[in-house]
Enzyme design. Structure first.
Site, PDB file in Angstrom:
ATOM      1  N   ASP A   1     -24.786 -81.704-121.500  1.00 35.61           N
ATOM      2  CA  ASP A   1     -25.442 -80.943-122.382  1.00 35.61           C
ATOM      3  C   ASP A   1     -24.493 -79.507-122.501  1.00 35.61           C
ATOM      4  O   ASP A   1     -24.471 -78.956-123.223  1.00 35.61           O
ATOM      5  CB  ASP A   1     -27.018 -80.354-121.988  1.00 35.61           C
ATOM      6  CG  ASP A   1     -27.653 -81.844-122.227  1.00 35.61           C
ATOM      7  OD1 ASP A   1     -27.380 -82.879-122.815  1.00 35.61           O
ATOM      8  OD2 ASP A   1     -28.811 -81.616-121.850  1.00 35.61           O
TER       9      ASP A   1
ATOM     10  N   SER B   1     -30.999 -80.057-126.376  1.00 37.81           N
ATOM     11  CA  SER B   1     -30.576 -79.426-125.556  1.00 37.81           C
ATOM     12  C   SER B   1     -30.652 -77.749-125.707  1.00 37.81           C
ATOM     13  O   SER B   1     -29.467 -77.228-125.642  1.00 37.81           O
ATOM     14  CB  SER B   1     -29.090 -79.515-125.109  1.00 37.81           C
ATOM     15  OG  SER B   1     -29.326 -81.033-124.556  1.00 37.81           O
TER      16      SER B   1
ATOM     17  N   GLU C   1     -29.610 -74.764-114.287  1.00 35.74           N
ATOM     18  CA  GLU C   1     -30.836 -75.843-114.647  1.00 35.74           C
ATOM     19  C   GLU C   1     -31.169 -76.582-113.355  1.00 35.74           C
ATOM     20  O   GLU C   1     -32.520 -76.768-113.340  1.00 35.74           O
ATOM     21  CB  GLU C   1     -30.168 -76.966-115.730  1.00 35.74           C
ATOM     22  CG  GLU C   1     -31.543 -77.727-116.329  1.00 35.74           C
ATOM     23  CD  GLU C   1     -31.165 -77.724-117.880  1.00 35.74           C
ATOM     24  OE1 GLU C   1     -32.082 -78.439-118.250  1.00 35.74           O
ATOM     25  OE2 GLU C   1     -30.656 -76.785-118.552  1.00 35.74           O
TER      26      GLU C   1
ATOM     27  N   GLU D   1     -25.473 -93.190-123.643  1.00 35.07           N
ATOM     28  CA  GLU D   1     -26.714 -92.782-123.390  1.00 35.07           C
ATOM     29  C   GLU D   1     -27.262 -93.442-121.913  1.00 35.07           C
ATOM     30  O   GLU D   1     -26.880 -94.555-121.777  1.00 35.07           O
ATOM     31  CB  GLU D   1     -28.035 -93.110-124.440  1.00 35.07           C
ATOM     32  CG  GLU D   1     -29.085 -92.199-124.394  1.00 35.07           C
ATOM     33  CD  GLU D   1     -28.330 -90.884-124.801  1.00 35.07           C
ATOM     34  OE1 GLU D   1     -28.319 -89.786-124.158  1.00 35.07           O
ATOM     35  OE2 GLU D   1     -28.279 -90.620-126.338  1.00 35.07           O
TER      36      GLU D   1
END
Length: 388
Positions: free
Chosen positions: A173, A128, A162, A36
């Site tokens: 994602d 996501s 995005e 992460e």
């Protein structure tokens, strides 16, 4: 669950548009097992596609205008493909406008189409849904018009869509939504996009997500600040150790030796990143060797690091992780995603799921007055064409 969604989408399409769809596309959300906040630090991530999806139905309409209907939102919009694509006040439409913009910018030729979609991915829970929306939509147009776009390029164009919307996301994602495989996790090298699959046989354990149902407003400002602190940290490391090119070249002892130079905050951020990069490699080894308990321990370590060193947790997430840590049947838990809310991901011994769910729901409600949302997930295939 997904069969119901597919039937609902097809039936809506027939009723609303009076025809049968030509293409049906299923595009999944994703989880990240470990790794992460290191996608933007040249590290590795370990995501997987899940069995929560957006179902799209498409047909050509032989005009220059595309009509797109969001069943769940009871909303729709039309876009003239000859016009310049612009951002719109209706936020959900921008992800799809961004995809059309990408296709046009890359010189792809396509005509008007009708598209209807519906989803069972929980929005705002860190699974996501936006990547599934972009990639499923792009995948469908690609199939409908035979554009021959490769899967990896669908992921990259989804990411750029995005960015166009204004969210500066990494590639994880979209990559996992497109490239996922059933019962496999994907180790992605975020700097080269090299990837490898590892078996995700959790054997005696189930994957359960506990949604804290909170979203603290700190998220965006803290995310940007963490990125800046890491950039400053790697710059200090490179100055003192010229052989270092990125965090993956660093050792914990090198970071430790510069604690006074970095100052407390930057030191903590760098310490977390270097350890987390190492944990992803160890997690892959644990999966390959069927050592699920080792993976669980690494997840607990990641949460501790995200909470104490990277400081992106919150009281609610810490409470959820600390509560299950006391239970022998839960071997791993951590916050998943950016932090300051969203979900924890948990490995729970099969047969014990319901007792943990009810116990934790009560504890959480008593502590915060908030209803816990719970999602059972299985690791599934990436974006695919559905055929009866």
């Amino acid at each position: 669950m997904n069969n119901l969604l597919i039937t609902k989408t097809i039936n809506f399409f027939k009723e609303k548009l009076g025809s049968n769809p030509e293409k049906i596309v299923l595009s999944p959300g994703r989880i990240n097992i470990i790794g992460e906040h290191i996608d933007y630090n040249d590290g590795f991530v370990l995501p997987a596609a899940i069995d929560k999806i957006i179902c799209f139905a498409f047909e050509k309409n032989n005009t220059n205008t595309s009509k797109i209907i969001a069943i769940d939102l009871e909303d729709e919009f039309e876009i003239d493909l000859n016009d310049t694509v612009k951002l719109n006040d209706k936020v959900w439409t921008n992800y799809l406008r961004g995809v059309i913009n990408q296709l046009k910018n890359n010189g792809f030729i396509f005509e008007g189409f009708n598209c209807v979609f519906s989803s069972n991915i929980p929005v705002g829970s860190g699974l996501s849904s936006s990547a599934a929306l972009e990639c499923g939509f792009l995948f469908g147009i690609n199939e409908l018009f035979g554009l021959k776009i490769k899967p990896i390029d669908i992921a990259l164009m989804g990411q750029k869509a995005e960015h166009w919307v204004g969210i500066n996301c990494g590639i994880m994602d979209q990559f996992s939504s497109v490239m996922g495989l059933e019962n496999k996790v994907i180790k992605i090298d975020c700097s080269t996009l090299e990837f490898e699959y590892h078996d995700a046989n959790f054997s005696d354990y189930s994957l359960v997500l506990f949604d804290s149902n909170v979203k603290h407003s700190l998220m965006t400002s803290a995310y940007n600040q963490r990125r800046e602190q890491c950039e400053e940290g790697i710059s200090i490391l490179k100055t003192n150790f010229p052989e270092i090119k990125s965090f993956r070249d660093c050792t914990e002892s090198q970071v430790l030796s510069l604690e006074k130079v970095m100052g407390p905050d930057i030191f903590k951020r760098c310490s977390f990143v270097v350890k987390e990069i190492s944990r992803v490699t160890k997690a892959c080894e644990a999966l390959d060797n069927g050592e699920i308990e080792v993976l669980g321990r690494l997840m607990f370590e990641t949460h501790e690091g995200l909470s104490v060193e990277y400081e992106v947790s919150c009281d609610e997430l810490d409470f959820l992780v600390n509560s299950v840590k006391k239970e022998n049947c839960v071997i791993g838990s951590r916050l998943m995603g950016g932090g300051f809310g969203g979900c924890t991901i948990n490995l729970i011994k099969k047969g014990e799921e319901e007792s943990i769910k009810s116990k934790l729901s009560k504890l959480y409600l008593d502590a915060f007055g908030i209803e816990l949302k719970i999602y059972d997930v299985k690791i599934s295939n990436g974006t695919t064409l559905y055929t009866n």
